[in-house]
Design a protein around this motif. Structure first.
Motif, short mmCIF file in Angstrom:
data_model
loop_
_atom_site.label_atom_id
_atom_site.label_comp_id
_atom_site.label_asym_id
_atom_site.label_seq_id
_atom_site.Cartn_x
_atom_site.Cartn_y
_atom_site.Cartn_z
N GLU A 66 0.84 -1.21 0.00
CA GLU A 66 0.00 0.00 0.00
C GLU A 66 0.87 1.26 0.00
N ARG A 67 1.98 1.21 0.73
CA ARG A 67 2.88 2.37 0.84
C ARG A 67 3.52 2.70 -0.51
N ASP A 68 3.89 1.68 -1.26
CA ASP A 68 4.58 1.90 -2.54
C ASP A 68 3.63 2.09 -3.72
N TYR A 69 2.33 1.89 -3.50
CA TYR A 69 1.36 2.09 -4.58
C TYR A 69 1.49 3.50 -5.11
N PRO A 70 1.40 3.80 -6.41
CA PRO A 70 1.03 2.88 -7.50
C PRO A 70 2.20 2.07 -8.06
N PRO A 126 0.17 -3.61 -8.56
CA PRO A 126 -0.77 -2.48 -8.48
C PRO A 126 -1.84 -2.58 -9.56
N ASP A 127 -3.08 -2.61 -9.13
CA ASP A 127 -4.24 -2.68 -10.04
C ASP A 127 -4.20 -3.88 -10.98
N LEU A 158 0.99 -9.83 -4.10
CA LEU A 158 -0.08 -9.09 -3.44
C LEU A 158 -0.76 -8.16 -4.44
N ALA A 159 -2.06 -8.28 -4.57
CA ALA A 159 -2.80 -7.35 -5.42
C ALA A 159 -3.10 -6.09 -4.61
N VAL A 160 -2.82 -4.93 -5.19
CA VAL A 160 -3.16 -3.66 -4.54
C VAL A 160 -4.01 -2.87 -5.52
N SER A 161 -5.26 -2.66 -5.11
CA SER A 161 -6.20 -1.98 -5.99
C SER A 161 -6.54 -0.61 -5.44
N ALA A 162 -6.27 0.44 -6.22
CA ALA A 162 -6.53 1.83 -5.82
C ALA A 162 -5.92 2.13 -4.45
N GLY A 163 -4.74 1.56 -4.19
CA GLY A 163 -4.02 1.85 -2.96
C GLY A 163 -4.38 0.96 -1.78
N ILE A 164 -5.36 0.07 -1.97
CA ILE A 164 -5.78 -0.82 -0.89
C ILE A 164 -5.36 -2.25 -1.21
N ALA A 165 -4.67 -2.87 -0.25
CA ALA A 165 -4.21 -4.25 -0.45
C ALA A 165 -5.40 -5.20 -0.54
#
Ligand SMILES: [Zn+2]
Length: 148
Positions: free
Chosen positions: A17-21, A88-89, A111-118
Motif C-alpha cells: 500500500e505504501r509503494d502504490y502505485p 498495483p491494479d 499481493l494485489a493492490v487496488s486503488a491503494g488498498i491491499a
C-alpha cells in the motif's frame, strides 16, 4: 506449502500500500523445512530498482540488494526462502515476466493492490521444469516443529 506469521503478512500488505502505485518487493526470510515446506519468520524490504516508469509493471532486485539481504539473513541464521512483490491494479497472479525471472524451490508471494488498498495475497512456486507457476497453500501463523 508456506507458513508465514500474521505480522509478516501485515508488513507485506503495508509495504504494498505504501509503494502504490508502484510495485513493492522484498525477501521472505526463514527456514526450509521437510517436504519442501518453507517457514517465513521475517520479511526484508527491498526498494524497487527499476526506473520510475517501469516500476508500475515490473520488480527487479539488484545483485547488490540481494547480497545485502543474504548477509542480513545469515547474520540472523536464516535463509532466503522466497520473494514477495505487489501488483498495483492487477490480480495476484504472476506475470510471464515473473515466471521468466523465477527459480524453482523459492516461494513467490504476489499481493494485489487496488486503488491503494491491499487485496488478495497468493503464494506461488515454479514447477521443476520452470514452465508454470503453481499456487501453494499459505498457513498463517502455524509454528513449524522440526523433528531434529
Ligand atoms: Zn509480478
Amino acid at each position: 506449502m508456506i507458513s508465514i506469521q500474521p505480522t509478516n503478512l501485515i508488513e507485506i500488505t503495508r509495504h504494498g500500500e505504501r509503494d502504490y502505485p508502484y510495485e513493492c518487493c522484498g525477501l521472505l526470510l526463514g527456514t526450509f523445512g521437510e517436504n519442501e515446506w518453507k517457514v517465513v519468520t521475517e520479511t526484508y524490504t527491498i526498494s524497487n530498482a527499476r526506473h520510475e516508469e517501469a516500476k508500475r509493471r515490473r520488480f527487479l532486485i539488484t545483485p547488490e540488494e540481494l547480497l545485502r539481504g543474504e548477509r542480513h539473513a545469515q547474520d540472523r541464521r536464516l535463509e532466503i526462502v522466497g520473494f514477495y512483490h505487489s501488483h498495483p491494479d492487477h490480480p495476484a497472479i504472476p506475470s510471464v515476466y515473473d515466471r521468466e525471472h523465477a527459480l524453482p524451490i523459492y516461494s513467490y508471494i504476489v499481493l494485489a493492490v487496488s486503488a491503494g488498498i491491499a487485496g488478495e495475497l497468493r503464494s506461488w512456486e515454479l514447477s521443476a521444469d520452470r514452465s508454470v507457476f503453481v499456487e501453494e497453500a499459505i498457513l498463517k501463523g502455524v509454528e513449524y516443529v522440526s523433528n531434529h
